[in-house]
Design an enzyme around this catalytic site. Structure first.
Site, short mmCIF file in Angstrom:
data_model
loop_
_atom_site.label_atom_id
_atom_site.label_comp_id
_atom_site.label_asym_id
_atom_site.label_seq_id
_atom_site.Cartn_x
_atom_site.Cartn_y
_atom_site.Cartn_z
N SER A 128 -43.80 -0.58 -10.17
CA SER A 128 -42.94 -0.31 -11.33
C SER A 128 -43.14 -1.23 -12.51
O SER A 128 -42.18 -1.75 -13.09
CB SER A 128 -41.46 -0.36 -10.92
N ASP A 174 -36.19 2.97 -9.71
CA ASP A 174 -36.98 1.82 -10.17
C ASP A 174 -36.19 0.97 -11.16
O ASP A 174 -36.10 -0.25 -11.02
CB ASP A 174 -38.28 2.30 -10.84
N TYR A 224 -46.14 14.17 -9.47
CA TYR A 224 -44.74 13.77 -9.34
C TYR A 224 -43.77 14.87 -9.82
O TYR A 224 -42.87 15.27 -9.09
CB TYR A 224 -44.50 12.48 -10.13
#
Ligand code: GLA
Length: 387
Positions: A128, A174, A224
């Site tokens: 991240s 995140d 994703y």
């Protein structure tokens, strides 16, 4: 590190008058993967590695950015007026996105800034680095302009900017893990209502080891968004037979009872992962509370299998790292972490097995993949700070 960024700031921007230094961590998720946009639970923690910034206000509306991680890009300039994502703006689309998102929330940024960054999170590693930059930018804006926002708001603004400015439909994990980080604790977060508790991570003679595949990827070019929409379609199909708001509301038994409503075999596996992974996360947190690290490790391993076979977000690099890790005595658990498709694995490894782990997994990876993996023994740290 404070000295390093101040020195570099002086070199790049002339002097250090009015400069302050900030830090925001990276994160690793211990378990609960691809559950955060399915109303499930996650169990990440902030790391002591992260992103440092030296920043100051300007007297005009100009923005000047420089990253020690992308020196070849030089100083990238922009303006507070008409903030929009631009390909040539490269990594600065992350801080710019956060500035735009503050504006959308009604926080007008009155003055431009000079910002220099230096991160010690490997880029594109799945730890991240982008969410770290987002939360860091929020912390800088809050400090300089006195905006009344909590750390949780910084997480939400960061996620909003990533969704709406940078076009990645990421969940909240995140940014939340980074903004709300607490030393030596993981965050047990229910993404359906953002309720959370901190769980002490006591690994009894073992450490968290990250193995970085060095396969580069960004969420933007990964599958994703596709996984996310597969889950949304599966949820809509299930909603015809059961009254739920998210996949995270289902137990394993309920899923098995209703799954025939999902009309596509691939989507059944995607939804199965979301449901079972959420349940595994609940079990893993209980195991950790009971000091049953072995059980925690088993659940990590099962998480990887599900991400590999049902969710299909691993790939040969991550599978090699994990499957080689499982062979090493003293490895309590190992799985991919983050979005997948590249990036890192997280393993819990007994102290006296760490050297063997690095050597054995490293050699097997190099032999099979053709380039080396990197290993990091990490520690759990706090959220963003002014240094
Ligand atoms: C990325 C996203 C998170 C989460 C993970 C997968 O890191 O940013 O919101 O969905 O993937 O668990």
């Amino acid at each position: 590190m404070k000295e390093t960024v101040l020195k570099e700031f002086e070199k790049v921007f002339g002097d250090t008058e009015g400069v302050k230094v900030f830090f925001a961590p990276g994160r690793v998720n211990l378990i609960g993967e691809h559950t955060d946009y399915n109303g499930g639970h996650v169990f990440p923690c902030a790391l002591t590695i992260g992103t440092y910034a030296a920043a100051r206000m300007r007297n005009d509306r100009k923005l000047r950015f420089y990253s020690m991680n992308f020196e070849q890009l030089g100083v990238i300039e922009s303006s507070l007026d008409g903030l929009k994502p631009e390909k040539e703006a490269d990594w600065t689309n992350y801080p710019k996105g956060v500035m735009w998102a503050f504006g959308e929330r009604g926080f007008e940024i009155p003055q431009g800034m000079d910002i220099l960054l230096n991160g010690n999170i490997p880029n594109g590693s799945g730890l991240s680095s982008s969410a770290s930059v987002e939360v860091l930018t929020g912390a800088i804006l809050r400090d300089f302009f006195g905006f009344q926002v909590s750390n949780q708001d910084l997480a939400l603004i960061g996620q909003f900017s990533e969704n709406k400015f940078n076009g990645v439909n990421c969940g909240i994990m995140d940014q939340f893990a980074i903004a709300m980080g607490k030393k030596d604790h993981a965050i047990f977060l229910d993404t359906s209502d953002l309720s959370y508790t901190y769980a002490p991570v006591k690994l009894q003679g073992a450490k968290i080891v990250i193995a970085c595949s060095n396969k580069k990827r960004g969420l933007g070019d990964s599958k994703y968004n596709e996984r996310r929409s597969e889950c949304e379609t599966a949820l809509a199909e299930l909603q015809k037979v059961v009254d739920i708001k998210s996949l995270g509301e289902l137990s394993e038994e309920q899923f098995e009872e209703y799954k025939s409503a999902i009309k596509d075999e691939t989507r059944v596996r995607r939804a199965k992962h979301a449901v079972y992974e959420n349940q595994r996360t609940l079990k893993a947190v209980k195991a950790l509370e009971a000091n049953d690290i072995a059980q925690f490790g088993q659940l990590m391993n099962a998480s990887h299998v599900s991400l590999r076979d049902d969710y299909e977000v691993t790939g040969i690099e991550l599978d090699t790292l994990v499957e080689e890790a499982w062979k090493v005595p003293g490895v309590i658990g190992s799985r991919m972490t983050g979005a997948g498709f590249g990036g890192c694995t997280v393993s819990i490894v007994e102290d006296d097995a760490i050297d063997t782990f690095k050597k054995q997994v490293g050699e097997a990876y190099l032999a099979k993949i053709g380039y080396a993996a990197d290993f990091y023994v990490v520690e759990i740290g706090d959220g963003p700070v002014v240094l």
